[in-house]
Enzyme design. Structure first.
Site, mmCIF file in Angstrom:
data_model
loop_
_atom_site.group_PDB
_atom_site.id
_atom_site.type_symbol
_atom_site.label_atom_id
_atom_site.label_comp_id
_atom_site.label_asym_id
_atom_site.label_seq_id
_atom_site.Cartn_x
_atom_site.Cartn_y
_atom_site.Cartn_z
ATOM 1 C CG ASN A 43 -47.813 105.482 -51.662
ATOM 2 O OD1 ASN A 43 -48.788 106.402 -51.783
ATOM 3 N ND2 ASN A 43 -46.769 106.109 -50.870
ATOM 4 N N GLY A 250 -39.824 103.551 -53.327
ATOM 5 C CA GLY A 250 -39.861 102.317 -52.698
ATOM 6 C C GLY A 250 -41.095 101.585 -52.850
ATOM 7 C CG ASP A 251 -44.220 103.184 -50.668
ATOM 8 O OD1 ASP A 251 -43.371 102.356 -49.771
ATOM 9 O OD2 ASP A 251 -44.660 104.504 -50.334
ATOM 10 C CB ALA A 252 -43.712 103.329 -57.036
#
Ligand SMILES: O=P(O)(O)OC[C@@]1(O)O[C@H](CO)[C@@H](O)[C@@H]1O
Length: 307
Positions: A43, A250-252
């Site tokens: 991601n 959160g990954d974005a």
């Protein structure tokens, strides 16, 4: 170049119950299934790619699910997989009315030989500037894999970024990673630190910095985020959105933050604005999202340097 490492990738399967509720001991028919190749480090790579930053995906993959993820990821990023015998997991993200259920499978077993192969691969990567290691450890792996990895990165002079929920992070920060990205639950569970306001954020992040993390991006979902670089502390507001699924946000956020900050350490405000906006957009979509409302959201994020 940035590389990302996901030891335990996943196909994310987003579904919704047709009746808007989840009834025990009954057949709960579902609709609107969306399948996407995911996993935390992937991601981050997808987000970096959206912002024009080339990265390469590393990870362990197995079975038909592993093939689906590698093929899907190759549409936007370079992937250098290590194949293992098991079957890469599926994470079921089930929405029942207003309630969200996140059910990650265990994942494919990664034998010690494959772990050593990954460490050798990292040691020999050409042009490795930074490795972002994200997500849970696959079955068969222990926290000391992170120690060995941090050792390899130090040996080859590459930066280490960790977004891992393992309690091992408490000692791993002693290896002085460039950046860690805990969320508020992880900060509490791993470091025993609570953040309720600017003063407690400063105290908590100073503590984690003293333990060794050079920079900390603390995400807190609907409460916004803090970034601390050992000298200054910034607070960023969250967008007032109604999330569809929060899993990949959160990954974005991390990928978007790195897409600005990794090359320009002074651009913290811009990095935080893009990070919060991208995370919010991801929370409105299945998977990592379509980035469609990022520009609109950037204009709404408030960033303040509080120290
Ligand atoms: O078990 P982990 O690695 O912590 O979490 C895995 C996972 O839930 O996290 C991603 C979202 O952050 C999903 O794409 C993936 O399925």
């Amino acid at each position: 170049m940035i590389h990302t490492l996901t030891t335990n990738p996943a196909i994310d399967m987003n579904i919704q119950t047709s009746k808007g509720e989840l009834v025990p001991d009954a057949v709960n028919r579902c609709q609107d299934a969306v399948y996407s190749p995911n996993g935390k480090g992937l991601n981050v790579s997808f987000t970096l790619a959206h912002y024009g930053c080339q990265s390469q995906i590393l990870g362990f993959f197995g079975g038909f699910t592993g093939d689906y993820i590698v093929e899907g990821a190759r549409k936007t990023c370079s992937v250098d997989p290590i194949y293992v015998d098991g079957i890469t997991r599926i994470t079921v993200l089930l929405r029942a009315g207003q309630v969200e259920y996140t059910m990650p499978g265990a994942g494919a077993f990664v034998p010690v030989e494959a772990q050593q192969e990954m460490l050798s691969k990292v040691r020999e990567l050409e042009g490795l500037e930074c490795l972002v290691t994200s997500g849970s450890l696959a079955p068969g792996m222990e926290g000391d894999f992170y120690d060995e990895l941090a050792g390899v990165l130090a040996e080859v002079g590459a930066d280490a970024v960790f977004d891992v929920s393992s309690t091992h992070l408490a000692s791993l920060v002693g290896k002085k990673p460039l950046l860690i990205k805990p969320n508020d639950d992880e900060l509490r569970d791993i470091f025993g630190l609570d953040v309720t306001d600017d003063a407690s954020a400063l105290a908590a992040l100073e503590k984690v910095h003293e333990l060794g993390a050079q920079n900390i991006l603390l995400t807190m979902g609907g409460r916004g985020a803090y970034f601390y670089n050992g000298e200054h502390l910034w607070r960023a507001s969250a967008l007032p959105i109604k999330p569809y699924q929060t899993a990949c946000a959160g990954d974005a956020t991390l990928g978007a933050f790195l897409s600005v900050w990794y090359e320009n350490r002074d651009a913290v405000e811009d990095a935080l604005k893009r990070a919060m906006a991208t995370g919010a957009n991801a929370a409105l979509c299945p998977g990592i999202g379509d980035f469609a409302r990022v520009e609109e959201f950037v204009a709404q994020v408030q960033v303040e340097q509080v120290r």
